[in-house]
Design an enzyme around this catalytic site. Structure first.
Site, PDB file in Angstrom:
ATOM      1  N   VAL A   1       0.835  -1.206   0.000  1.00  0.00           N
ATOM      2  CA  VAL A   1       0.000   0.000   0.000  1.00  0.00           C
ATOM      3  C   VAL A   1       0.875   1.264   0.000  1.00  0.00           C
ATOM      4  CG1 VAL A   1      -1.810   1.276   1.227  1.00  0.00           C
ATOM      5  CG2 VAL A   1      -1.866  -1.230   1.200  1.00  0.00           C
TER       6      VAL A   1
ATOM      7  N   ARG B   1      13.309  -2.325   6.773  1.00  0.00           N
ATOM      8  CA  ARG B   1      14.588  -2.653   6.132  1.00  0.00           C
ATOM      9  C   ARG B   1      14.948  -1.562   5.119  1.00  0.00           C
ATOM     10  NH1 ARG B   1      12.155  -8.019   3.822  1.00  0.00           N
ATOM     11  NH2 ARG B   1      10.362  -6.631   3.882  1.00  0.00           N
TER      12      ARG B   1
ATOM     13  N   LYS C   1      -6.949  -2.148  10.032  1.00  0.00           N
ATOM     14  CA  LYS C   1      -8.218  -2.623  10.624  1.00  0.00           C
ATOM     15  C   LYS C   1      -7.988  -3.439  11.886  1.00  0.00           C
ATOM     16  CE  LYS C   1      -7.068  -5.613   7.126  1.00  0.00           C
ATOM     17  NZ  LYS C   1      -6.767  -5.486   5.715  1.00  0.00           N
TER      18      LYS C   1
ATOM     19  N   VAL D   1     -11.478  -0.748   5.739  1.00  0.00           N
ATOM     20  CA  VAL D   1     -12.561  -1.679   5.384  1.00  0.00           C
ATOM     21  C   VAL D   1     -12.878  -1.534   3.902  1.00  0.00           C
ATOM     22  CG1 VAL D   1     -14.940  -2.410   5.832  1.00  0.00           C
ATOM     23  CG2 VAL D   1     -13.579  -1.430   7.688  1.00  0.00           C
TER      24      VAL D   1
ATOM     25  N   GLY E   1      -1.403 -14.445  -6.212  1.00  0.00           N
ATOM     26  CA  GLY E   1      -1.014 -13.326  -5.356  1.00  0.00           C
ATOM     27  C   GLY E   1      -2.148 -12.750  -4.530  1.00  0.00           C
TER      28      GLY E   1
ATOM     29  N   GLU F   1      -1.979 -14.446   1.037  1.00  0.00           N
ATOM     30  CA  GLU F   1      -0.620 -14.249   1.522  1.00  0.00           C
ATOM     31  C   GLU F   1       0.004 -15.607   1.839  1.00  0.00           C
ATOM     32  OE1 GLU F   1      -0.188 -11.268   4.469  1.00  0.00           O
ATOM     33  OE2 GLU F   1      -1.815 -10.087   3.616  1.00  0.00           O
TER      34      GLU F   1
ATOM     35  N   ASP G   1      -9.593 -11.238   9.538  1.00  0.00           N
ATOM     36  CA  ASP G   1      -9.596  -9.971   8.799  1.00  0.00           C
ATOM     37  C   ASP G   1     -11.037  -9.446   8.642  1.00  0.00           C
ATOM     38  OD1 ASP G   1      -8.136  -8.082   6.754  1.00  0.00           O
ATOM     39  OD2 ASP G   1      -9.850  -8.881   5.662  1.00  0.00           O
TER      40      ASP G   1
ATOM     41  N   LYS H   1     -13.023  -6.009  10.281  1.00  0.00           N
ATOM     42  CA  LYS H   1     -13.786  -5.058   9.467  1.00  0.00           C
ATOM     43  C   LYS H   1     -15.239  -4.988   9.941  1.00  0.00           C
ATOM     44  CE  LYS H   1     -10.774  -5.863   5.508  1.00  0.00           C
ATOM     45  NZ  LYS H   1     -10.508  -6.744   4.368  1.00  0.00           N
TER      46      LYS H   1
ATOM     47  N   GLY I   1      -5.509  -4.617  -2.538  1.00  0.00           N
ATOM     48  CA  GLY I   1      -4.536  -4.267  -3.575  1.00  0.00           C
ATOM     49  C   GLY I   1      -3.929  -2.907  -3.290  1.00  0.00           C
TER      50      GLY I   1
END
Ligand code: NDP
Ligand code: HSE
Length: 440
Positions: free
Chosen positions: A15, A47, A107, A134, A189, A192, A203, A207, A309
């Site tokens: 993000v 990093r 979230k 959300v 993709g 995860e 998750d 939300k 995304g």
């Protein structure tokens, strides 16, 4: 033009990198809309040496000292796209208490300890915005907390996790089992490397807590949400749903209700459920999200779009950045948390829904009556019964498959029914129990 609004970006992953790109690509438009340019004061990461492609940003802006960056006097707005509870909570409380505005997509933190953040924002006088937390790009929280503030929301039903929606949509389309569909989601993709938070419903539950808090002006945390994931949903469940003209979705459902004492309550749950193909949420495929809101005056509203995304989520983050920057320039802040209703959260056992129960039973006289008797003892009314051969092989081991769909019943009554069914000699196994929502 007035002096720039200075941003501290915490996190520069999926993000964060898109936030940087949008800030760069849209800088002139953003400045015009806000009335001042946006400037990145620093970017905190874990990093320093990590390859971040050809990001249009000065390497010197990167730091591993997030707290030091937040504390700088020249930082006005803190954007947090790191995730997790700590150290994010400590950083955001520090920023808010110091009067900075915060935009976050986190979230998990909002559902775990949104109270600490709201209190810190009230103390410091800055804004706390979290549209991206959300349903990614979908404008949803602002409509709930602003546009619908003149109305009374009764129910919010949503598909708020893209990964699980991709998996269930693939199972529906191809007949694949859960493991196979998860593998495809990982290869593309969507899922995860560790998909636990998505497939176990954590998750979506976070939300759901955020949505319920805003919809019902009540503090709802992650611990208040009944949560079940999709790992137990089988290809046979999906086939059974299809036979009923349904599909299976991981739903988040937040609803007003009234408890036995006549007090108004809310119930908040996340679980897989069969919904009819005619329901607006049934056609939400792939990794898309959609949220269906039912309000007294507005009636039914549906919000649909990309829930995950980098770029879609960054769009929501940037929308918040524009809003909080404008507020700062105008010397105002948005309305603070609205939790005045303080409704009690109802236990899952009292939630009313319908059920689809599949059983393998001995195929002999009296079995159907015995099974029906268990439902009757727990006051669960049967709507339909279908009998087939267990495993699809006629007469295999003298077993039969029963598929029972109930009328609406309390969750606790159904749970007790299943426990008693499992204890019967004539019941070889209860192969699946799924809730049925949306008038199927
Ligand atoms: P990523 O894992 O891709 O990025 C996380 C970033 O945080 C990385 O840049 C990482 O640094 C940095 N980071 C991690 N720990 C620390 C630390 N201790 N100090 C400083 N920096 C740290 O996550 P996402 O971008 O996918 O997600 C970010 C947030 O957005 C999460 O809250 C997530 O739930 C939320 N979100 C994500 C969506 C998505 O589609 N990805 C959708 C909606 C919300 P480094 O790069 O050095 O490793
Ligand atoms: N893992 C989440 C999803 C990301 O699949 O929807 C967006 O919050």
């Amino acid at each position: 033009m007035t002096s720039p609004v200075r941003l501290a970006l915490l996190g520069c992953g999926t993000v964060g990198q898109e936030v940087v790109r949008l800030l760069h690509e849209q800088s002139a438009d953003l400045a015009a809309r806000i009335g001042a340019p946006l400037e990145i004061a620093g970017i905190a990461v874990r990093r320093l040496g990590r390859d971040r492609g050809d990001l249009p940003v000065d390497e010197d802006l990167f730091t591993t000292d997030a707290l030091g960056l937040i504390k700088r006097d020249d930082v006005d707005v803190v954007i947090e796209v790191v995730g997790g509870i700590e150290p994010a909570r400590g950083w955001l409380v520090e920023a808010l208490r110091a009067g900075k505005s915060v935009v976050t997509a986190n979230k998990a933190l909002l559902a775990e300890d949104g109270v600490a953040l709201h209190e810190a924002a009230a103390e410091g006088g800055g804004d706390l915005y979290y549209e991206a937390s959300v349903a990614g790009a979908i404008p949803l929280l602002r409509p709930l907390r602003e546009s619908l503030h003149g109305d009374r929301i009764n129910r919010v039903t949503g598909i708020v996790n893209g990964t699980t929606n991709f998996i269930l949509s693939a199972m529906d389309a191809t007949g694949a089992g859960f493991a196979e569909a998860l593998e495809e989601a990982t290869e593309l993709g969507y899922a995860e490397a560790d998909p636990t938070a998505d497939v176990e419903g954590f998750d979506a539950a976070a939300k759901a807590a955020i949505l319920a808090s805003l919809a019902f002006h009540t503090r709802v945390g992650a611990a208040d949400v009944h949560r079940e994931g999709i790992t137990e949903v089988t290809a046979a469940d999906m086939a059974s749903a299809q036979a009923m003209g349904c599909t299976i979705k991981l739903l988040c459902i937040a609803a007003r209700g009234v408890d036995p004492a006549g007090r108004e309550t809310v119930s908040v749950r996340v679980h897989p459920a069969m919904i009819p193909r005619s329901h607006p949420l049934a056609s939400v495929g792939d990794a898309f999200n959609a949220v269906f809101v039912e309000a007294d005056a507005a009636g039914q509203l549906m919000f649909y779009g990309r829930g995950a995304g980098g770029a879609p989520t960054a769009s929501a983050v940037l929308g918040d950045v524009v809003a909080v920057s404008r507020n700062r320039l105008a010397g105002v802040r948005a309305a603070s948390e609205s939790a005045y209703a303080a409704l009690a959260v109802r236990p899952m056992g009292e939630a009313l829904t319908r059920y689809h129960v599949s059983l393998d039973v001995a195929d002999r006289p009296g079995v159907l009556a015995a099974v029906a008797g268990v439902f009757a003892r727990h006051d669960v009314s049967i709507a339909t019964v279908r009998q087939g051969s267990a495993g699809g092989a006629p007469g295999r081991d003298g077993d039969a498959e029963l598929v029972i769909v109930t009328h609406v019943a309390p969750d606790a009554a159904l749970a007790a029914t299943v426990v008693e069914l499992r204890g019967l000699d004539i019941v070889r196994s209860v192969t699946s129990v799924l809730r049925v929502e949306g008038g199927a």
